[in-house]
Design a protein around this motif. Structure first.
Motif, PDB file in Angstrom:
ATOM      1  N   ARG A 144       0.816  -1.253  -0.001  1.00 45.03           N
ATOM      2  CA  ARG A 144      -0.089  -0.047  -0.021  1.00 45.03           C
ATOM      3  C   ARG A 144       0.757   1.315  -0.086  1.00 45.03           C
ATOM      4  N   THR A 145       1.933   1.115   0.916  1.00 47.28           N
ATOM      5  CA  THR A 145       2.889   2.458   0.879  1.00 47.28           C
ATOM      6  C   THR A 145       3.671   2.581  -0.322  1.00 47.28           C
ATOM      7  N   ASP A 148       1.077   3.784  -3.164  1.00 46.51           N
ATOM      8  CA  ASP A 148       1.024   5.361  -2.784  1.00 46.51           C
ATOM      9  C   ASP A 148       2.029   6.151  -3.181  1.00 46.51           C
ATOM     10  N   ARG A 152       1.907   9.071  -6.062  1.00 50.51           N
ATOM     11  CA  ARG A 152       2.563  10.582  -5.839  1.00 50.51           C
ATOM     12  C   ARG A 152       3.733  10.931  -6.827  1.00 50.51           C
ATOM     13  N   CYS A 176      -1.984   3.218 -10.483  1.00 51.11           N
ATOM     14  CA  CYS A 176      -1.432   3.088  -9.109  1.00 51.11           C
ATOM     15  C   CYS A 176      -2.521   3.314  -7.933  1.00 51.11           C
ATOM     16  N   ALA A 177      -3.271   4.414  -8.257  1.00 49.08           N
ATOM     17  CA  ALA A 177      -4.348   5.090  -7.607  1.00 49.08           C
ATOM     18  C   ALA A 177      -5.580   4.046  -7.351  1.00 49.08           C
ATOM     19  N   LEU A 180      -4.322   0.959  -5.503  1.00 50.97           N
ATOM     20  CA  LEU A 180      -4.208   1.112  -3.998  1.00 50.97           C
ATOM     21  C   LEU A 180      -5.615   1.062  -3.502  1.00 50.97           C
ATOM     22  N   SER A 184      -7.649  -1.708  -0.559  1.00 45.87           N
ATOM     23  CA  SER A 184      -8.292  -1.176   0.622  1.00 45.87           C
ATOM     24  C   SER A 184      -9.557  -2.000   0.949  1.00 45.87           C
TER      25      SER A 184
END
Length: 184
Positions: A144-145, A148, A152, A176-177, A180, A184
């Motif tokens: 996840r990190t 993210d 970014r 990537c978004a 992610l 979740s």
């Protein structure tokens, strides 16, 4: 019948100029070559001419400064991150992780193809395969990190790129978004 040359000779004789002490005139072309041949052979040898011709490219190569190497392509870092994310996703056993690994491998392939198109590699060998990083204690949180951070980094890079590269990097950021969100 008088020719123009006879008229010139008569005019020269009338002025009192004598050409009696001069050597006979050879053909004009032959005389010019004979004079230049004598000048060259008296001042410069054939070896010196050949040496100068051979040394000229060497002198130019030694005196010109090479251009500084171009800065690293920003897309190569994104491609390396995508490969690392795909390797991390392969360590997970969830069904979504396999799809994430496949998507990030596709991102890495497309980004590397753009890097190679912009700056062709010097050799025909493939880029080295990165070694697998150590598995973090919580691979799901690490993935996840990583996703993210990749989203970014790609979105920050988009405004500084030419439009044809910005589209690719923007797609990677959006991918990537969305990956992610799947986690979740």
């Amino acid at each position: 019948m008088e020719t123009p040359a006879d008229a010139v000779s008569a005019a020269v004789d009338a002025q009192g100029i004598s050409f009696a002490g001069l050597p006979p005139r050879p053909h004009v072309l032959g005389r010019g070559l004979a004079i230049w041949g004598r000048v060259i052979s008296d001042s410069v040898s054939r070896r010196r001419v050949l040496l100068a011709v051979a040394a000229a490219p060497l002198a130019v190569a030694c005196t010109t400064e090479s251009a500084p190497p171009p800065p690293p392509d920003p897309l190569s870092a994104l491609a390396a991150q995508a490969r690392a994310d795909a390797a991390l996703a392969k360590t997970l056993t969830t069904p979504a992780a396999a799809e994430i690994a496949k998507a990030r491998e596709t991102h890495a392939t497309l980004l590397q193809a753009e890097v190679d198109r912009e700056r062709p590699p010097l050799s025909s060998t493939a880029p080295p395969v990165p070694t697998a990083p150590p598995t973090p204690p919580d691979p799901l949180a690490a993935l996840r990190t990583a996703l993210d951070g990749a989203a970014r980094e790609a979105s920050v890079l988009v405004p500084s790129l030419p439009s044809y590269r910005a589209g690719l990097v923007g797609s990677v950021a959006a991918g990537c978004a969305s990956l992610l969100e799947v986690l979740s």
